[in-house]
Write an enzyme that holds these catalytic residues in place. Sequence first.
Site, PDB file in Angstrom:
ATOM      1  N   GLU A 288      19.793  14.790 -19.843  1.00 42.10           N
ATOM      2  CA  GLU A 288      20.864  14.556 -20.807  1.00 42.10           C
ATOM      3  C   GLU A 288      20.243  14.121 -22.134  1.00 42.10           C
ATOM      4  O   GLU A 288      19.532  13.121 -22.192  1.00 42.10           O
ATOM      5  CB  GLU A 288      21.808  13.471 -20.290  1.00 42.10           C
ATOM      6  CG  GLU A 288      22.971  13.257 -21.212  1.00 42.10           C
ATOM      7  CD  GLU A 288      23.887  12.133 -20.743  1.00 42.10           C
ATOM      8  OE1 GLU A 288      23.377  11.029 -20.482  1.00 42.10           O
ATOM      9  OE2 GLU A 288      25.098  12.362 -20.650  1.00 42.10           O
TER      10      GLU A 288
ATOM     11  N   GLU B 116      30.330   5.689 -13.810  1.00 43.43           N
ATOM     12  CA  GLU B 116      30.589   6.879 -14.634  1.00 43.43           C
ATOM     13  C   GLU B 116      29.338   7.090 -15.468  1.00 43.43           C
ATOM     14  O   GLU B 116      29.096   6.361 -16.426  1.00 43.43           O
ATOM     15  CB  GLU B 116      31.791   6.647 -15.551  1.00 43.43           C
ATOM     16  CG  GLU B 116      33.103   6.385 -14.835  1.00 43.43           C
ATOM     17  CD  GLU B 116      33.661   7.613 -14.149  1.00 43.43           C
ATOM     18  OE1 GLU B 116      33.101   8.716 -14.304  1.00 43.43           O
ATOM     19  OE2 GLU B 116      34.664   7.468 -13.435  1.00 43.43           O
TER      20      GLU B 116
ATOM     21  N   LYS C   2      32.300  -6.284 -20.568  1.00 38.51           N
ATOM     22  CA  LYS C   2      31.006  -6.429 -21.261  1.00 38.51           C
ATOM     23  C   LYS C   2      30.856  -5.174 -22.096  1.00 38.51           C
ATOM     24  O   LYS C   2      30.491  -4.111 -21.613  1.00 38.51           O
ATOM     25  CB  LYS C   2      29.876  -6.547 -20.241  1.00 38.51           C
ATOM     26  CG  LYS C   2      28.659  -7.328 -20.719  1.00 38.51           C
ATOM     27  CD  LYS C   2      28.033  -6.828 -21.986  1.00 38.51           C
ATOM     28  CE  LYS C   2      27.153  -5.626 -21.729  1.00 38.51           C
ATOM     29  NZ  LYS C   2      26.670  -5.003 -23.009  1.00 38.51           N
TER      30      LYS C   2
ATOM     31  N   CYS D 286      29.305  12.263 -22.842  1.00 37.45           N
ATOM     32  CA  CYS D 286      28.847  12.564 -21.479  1.00 37.45           C
ATOM     33  C   CYS D 286      29.426  13.882 -20.989  1.00 37.45           C
ATOM     34  O   CYS D 286      28.855  14.531 -20.128  1.00 37.45           O
ATOM     35  CB  CYS D 286      29.255  11.433 -20.550  1.00 37.45           C
ATOM     36  SG  CYS D 286      31.002  11.045 -20.686  1.00 37.45           S
TER      37      CYS D 286
HETATM   38  P1  NAD Z   1      23.453   2.219 -21.391  1.00 35.99           P
HETATM   39  O1  NAD Z   1      23.408   2.459 -19.919  1.00 35.99           O
HETATM   40  O2  NAD Z   1      22.219   1.858 -22.091  1.00 35.99           O
HETATM   41  O3  NAD Z   1      24.482   1.031 -21.694  1.00 35.99           O
HETATM   42  C1  NAD Z   1      25.805   1.047 -21.225  1.00 35.99           C
HETATM   43  C2  NAD Z   1      26.299  -0.377 -21.111  1.00 35.99           C
HETATM   44  O4  NAD Z   1      25.548  -1.027 -20.080  1.00 35.99           O
HETATM   45  C3  NAD Z   1      26.111  -1.206 -22.379  1.00 35.99           C
HETATM   46  O5  NAD Z   1      27.211  -2.084 -22.526  1.00 35.99           O
HETATM   47  C4  NAD Z   1      24.836  -1.983 -22.069  1.00 35.99           C
HETATM   48  O6  NAD Z   1      24.730  -3.191 -22.778  1.00 35.99           O
HETATM   49  C5  NAD Z   1      25.003  -2.235 -20.580  1.00 35.99           C
HETATM   50  N1  NAD Z   1      23.755  -2.501 -19.856  1.00 35.99           N
HETATM   51  C6  NAD Z   1      22.493  -2.101 -20.182  1.00 35.99           C
HETATM   52  N2  NAD Z   1      21.611  -2.590 -19.267  1.00 35.99           N
HETATM   53  C7  NAD Z   1      22.324  -3.291 -18.359  1.00 35.99           C
HETATM   54  C8  NAD Z   1      21.981  -4.014 -17.176  1.00 35.99           C
HETATM   55  N3  NAD Z   1      20.711  -4.122 -16.754  1.00 35.99           N
HETATM   56  N4  NAD Z   1      22.970  -4.608 -16.471  1.00 35.99           N
HETATM   57  C9  NAD Z   1      24.251  -4.499 -16.868  1.00 35.99           C
HETATM   58  N5  NAD Z   1      24.650  -3.839 -17.983  1.00 35.99           N
HETATM   59  C10 NAD Z   1      23.691  -3.237 -18.719  1.00 35.99           C
HETATM   60  O7  NAD Z   1      24.146   3.500 -22.039  1.00 35.99           O
HETATM   61  P2  NAD Z   1      24.467   3.764 -23.583  1.00 35.99           P
HETATM   62  O8  NAD Z   1      23.220   4.187 -24.274  1.00 35.99           O
HETATM   63  O9  NAD Z   1      25.254   2.631 -24.142  1.00 35.99           O
HETATM   64  O10 NAD Z   1      25.472   5.012 -23.445  1.00 35.99           O
HETATM   65  C11 NAD Z   1      25.037   6.323 -23.271  1.00 35.99           C
HETATM   66  C12 NAD Z   1      25.109   6.734 -21.809  1.00 35.99           C
HETATM   67  O11 NAD Z   1      26.425   6.548 -21.301  1.00 35.99           O
HETATM   68  C13 NAD Z   1      24.840   8.208 -21.623  1.00 35.99           C
HETATM   69  O12 NAD Z   1      23.977   8.409 -20.533  1.00 35.99           O
HETATM   70  C14 NAD Z   1      26.202   8.803 -21.322  1.00 35.99           C
HETATM   71  O13 NAD Z   1      26.204   9.976 -20.591  1.00 35.99           O
HETATM   72  C15 NAD Z   1      26.853   7.696 -20.602  1.00 35.99           C
HETATM   73  N6  NAD Z   1      28.313   7.841 -20.690  1.00 35.99           N
HETATM   74  C16 NAD Z   1      29.005   8.191 -19.567  1.00 35.99           C
HETATM   75  C17 NAD Z   1      30.369   8.371 -19.628  1.00 35.99           C
HETATM   76  C18 NAD Z   1      31.157   8.749 -18.400  1.00 35.99           C
HETATM   77  O14 NAD Z   1      32.342   8.494 -18.353  1.00 35.99           O
HETATM   78  N7  NAD Z   1      30.565   9.336 -17.393  1.00 35.99           N
HETATM   79  C19 NAD Z   1      31.045   8.159 -20.819  1.00 35.99           C
HETATM   80  C20 NAD Z   1      30.318   7.809 -21.953  1.00 35.99           C
HETATM   81  C21 NAD Z   1      28.939   7.638 -21.861  1.00 35.99           C
END
Ligand code: NAD
Length: 471
Positions: A378, A244, A169, A278
């Site tokens: 963050e 993650e 997804k 991140c």
């Molecule tokens: P997000 O949590 O909004 O979305 C991430 C993914 O989850 C997207 O594909 C989104 O559509 C999906 N999602 C959202 N709500 C959901 C739900 N209720 N159920 C299932 N899936 C759902 O994050 P973002 O804004 O896309 O990305 C930024 C965040 O990601 C930051 O907090 C960053 O630190 C984190 N990040 C972490 C890593 C790591 O490896 N630790 C790497 C990159 C980004």
Amino acid sequence: MDRLDQVYIAGRFRAAHGREELERIDPTTEEPTGILVMADAHDAGLAVDSARDAFAGFSRTSRRERIDLLHALADAVAARAGALTEATVAEYGAPMEQARWRAGLAAGNFRLAARLLEDFAFERRVGGSTVIAQPVGVAVHIVPWNSVYNAISVKLAGALAAGCTVVVKASEFSGLQNQLFAECLDAAGMPPGVVNIVSGRGDVAGEALTGHPDVRKISFTGSNAVGKSILRKSADRLPRVTLELGGKAPTVVLDDADLADAAVKALAIAFANNGQACIAGTRALVQRRQLASFCTAIEAASSTIVTGDPREPGTTMGPLVNRRQFERVQGYIRMGLAEGARPVIGGEGRPRGLDRGYFVRPTVFTDVTSDMTIAREEIFGPVLCVIGYEDEDHAAQIANDTPFGLHAYVIGEDDRARAFARRIDAGRVAINGVAHDPEAPFGGFRESGIGREYGVFGIEDHLELKAILGR
Ligand code: NAD
């Protein structure tokens, strides 16, 4: 305008059942570039059905078959590196050089998994028993919009090596990158159903997938709020969950560091990927007596930051991904000012001469204390907080005074920096600069997540252990 309305399920592209449309915007120009028709719960269900149907066969494939598949995938992404890079620049404004490097990581992840699979021990003797590692089942991989190919490929490499089938997804903000990646799967000759990709809203397609009874593994990369909600909801069925999540990495500048060099490094560590990483080192910890000199060095080093069109060679800082991120980061900059932090460079508003596009001013705050909101949350944009420490004990205490623990950086004489690294509670600690090792485990302490991925750890993450007792 370019219309993306396909999902990749059971080995073929088909029109999404979902009807909701998302306008895609170029973050550099704020011009619409096309439409993404988002996958819905029905599409998610079809994708899981297809992965479940493929699991019985794929989980029994030979090691050699999976190695060949991983190499075919690596070839397919490498052959399309140019298009993948351009989509990254167009979709979230990563500077060209960084986008190219990140696109290249995907092929490397698949090749590494192929190499590790050559002699991975799926079976071993322990005490009087045989312990067998078997693929956990259908896996759902949920990834964010930053570093799309690396996030998808690192999870996929582990899953395929282990023998799992997968539904990816991907983020609704990376529709074009997701489509191109699905084309790579297809070109690699992915057996039908082994990997399926849908792009859609998290609260629609994402929730349909994580709540699906046939899903045995969820590997999620994204925000803490969503990661925690997935973990909460998974309590009913107990699929295996890897998270993650976010970070607030410290960059500890030891008092023997060359401050001019440390300032250049601290900016590079904080502002890579336009600060949307991140692993960004967003808290620079500096010996209190050296604070003024370090801030002067930051001012001098800021000439290395070139903010502008990410397609232009030489640009090091592009726009943020969308208006929401732009507003969010501006809000944090305002909050920093209100909390009493002082900008060394940057501040609220847009960089001079860039009156369109989601550009923010790369900002470094000093006079920051560990309890300020800008030092704790963050921000996910180019905002670096400089915090003073008294001595090494104090530096270690501040470094660990955070809900996160994904990454850390130490700058100073090598042996001393290495010794200090042992005192930091974080999944990775890089010495004297940005470093990446695809074989080393990646994942967070504390609220930065649960579990580890990359290399052999990513394979283990998709396996379940079974002990057969007796001779
Ligand atoms: P997000 O949590 O909004 O979305 C991430 C993914 O989850 C997207 O594909 C989104 O559509 C999906 N999602 C959202 N709500 C959901 C739900 N209720 N159920 C299932 N899936 C759902 O994050 P973002 O804004 O896309 O990305 C930024 C965040 O990601 C930051 O907090 C960053 O630190 C984190 N990040 C972490 C890593 C790591 O490896 N630790 C790497 C990159 C980004």
